[in-house]
Design an enzyme around this catalytic site. Sequence first.
Site, mmCIF file in Angstrom:
data_model
loop_
_atom_site.group_PDB
_atom_site.id
_atom_site.type_symbol
_atom_site.label_atom_id
_atom_site.label_comp_id
_atom_site.label_asym_id
_atom_site.label_seq_id
_atom_site.Cartn_x
_atom_site.Cartn_y
_atom_site.Cartn_z
ATOM 1 N N ASN A 106 -6.807 6.447 4.094
ATOM 2 C CA ASN A 106 -8.227 6.778 4.006
ATOM 3 C C ASN A 106 -8.539 8.258 4.168
ATOM 4 O O ASN A 106 -9.638 8.691 3.862
ATOM 5 C CB ASN A 106 -9.019 5.981 5.041
ATOM 6 N N HIS A 164 0.833 -1.208 0.000
ATOM 7 C CA HIS A 164 0.000 0.000 0.000
ATOM 8 C C HIS A 164 0.870 1.261 0.000
ATOM 9 O O HIS A 164 0.378 2.347 -0.284
ATOM 10 C CB HIS A 164 -0.893 -0.012 1.239
ATOM 11 N N ASN A 209 -9.424 3.634 -1.323
ATOM 12 C CA ASN A 209 -9.820 4.616 -0.310
ATOM 13 C C ASN A 209 -9.013 5.907 -0.366
ATOM 14 O O ASN A 209 -9.532 6.976 -0.046
ATOM 15 C CB ASN A 209 -9.750 3.998 1.085
ATOM 16 N N ASP A 265 -0.871 2.390 -5.307
ATOM 17 C CA ASP A 265 -0.913 0.951 -5.577
ATOM 18 C C ASP A 265 -2.206 0.577 -6.290
ATOM 19 O O ASP A 265 -3.245 1.184 -6.065
ATOM 20 C CB ASP A 265 -0.797 0.172 -4.264
#
Length: 185
Positions: free
Chosen positions: A87, A40, A133, A112
């Site tokens: 997020n 991520h 997100n 990613d």
Amino acid sequence: WGSNMFAVLKSLFSNNDKDKPVFLIVGLGNPGDKYKGNRHNIGFMVADEIASDHGFSPFRKKFQGQLSEGRLGGQKAAILKPETYMNESGSSVGAAVKFFKIEPENIIVFFDELDLAPGKMRVRLGGGNAGHNGLKSLQQHLGTADFKRVRIGIGHPGDKKRVSGYVLSDFYKEDQIWVEKMLPA
């Protein structure tokens, strides 16, 4: 990798109006050593590599993130790594965009992408968020989806139930080969 990536980045930074505000390069990821090698965090890894390779200033705390400034292709640019977690990346990016008065088309976001094979890259302007997100947060805070996106494939674990654990885990040892080749390119 090298010449293709250079051509892509050069096209992203072509701007004939020298008075335009700074380009903003955003690497998406999660802050802290716990997440440093996670899939991520490929956006953070790219941001670090660009800053290092092009002699940008050291990163410093600003806009709820880490900011570095320098030049790419003769154009002023800033690199931002939001520290608001994936997020909530939009709050950090939104603050930088407002401060620098950057047009959406001058924002380049590296992140990613599960639905691309590991090491593959796709560049586009605008589009949906495909459930990412970080992109959702950017769209909410910027009020637009019209920014440049550089999707970097990390592959898919094969089962939707394993996605969260997969993106929040470090790259496998065999993945390090393509990661180490891709980052300098």
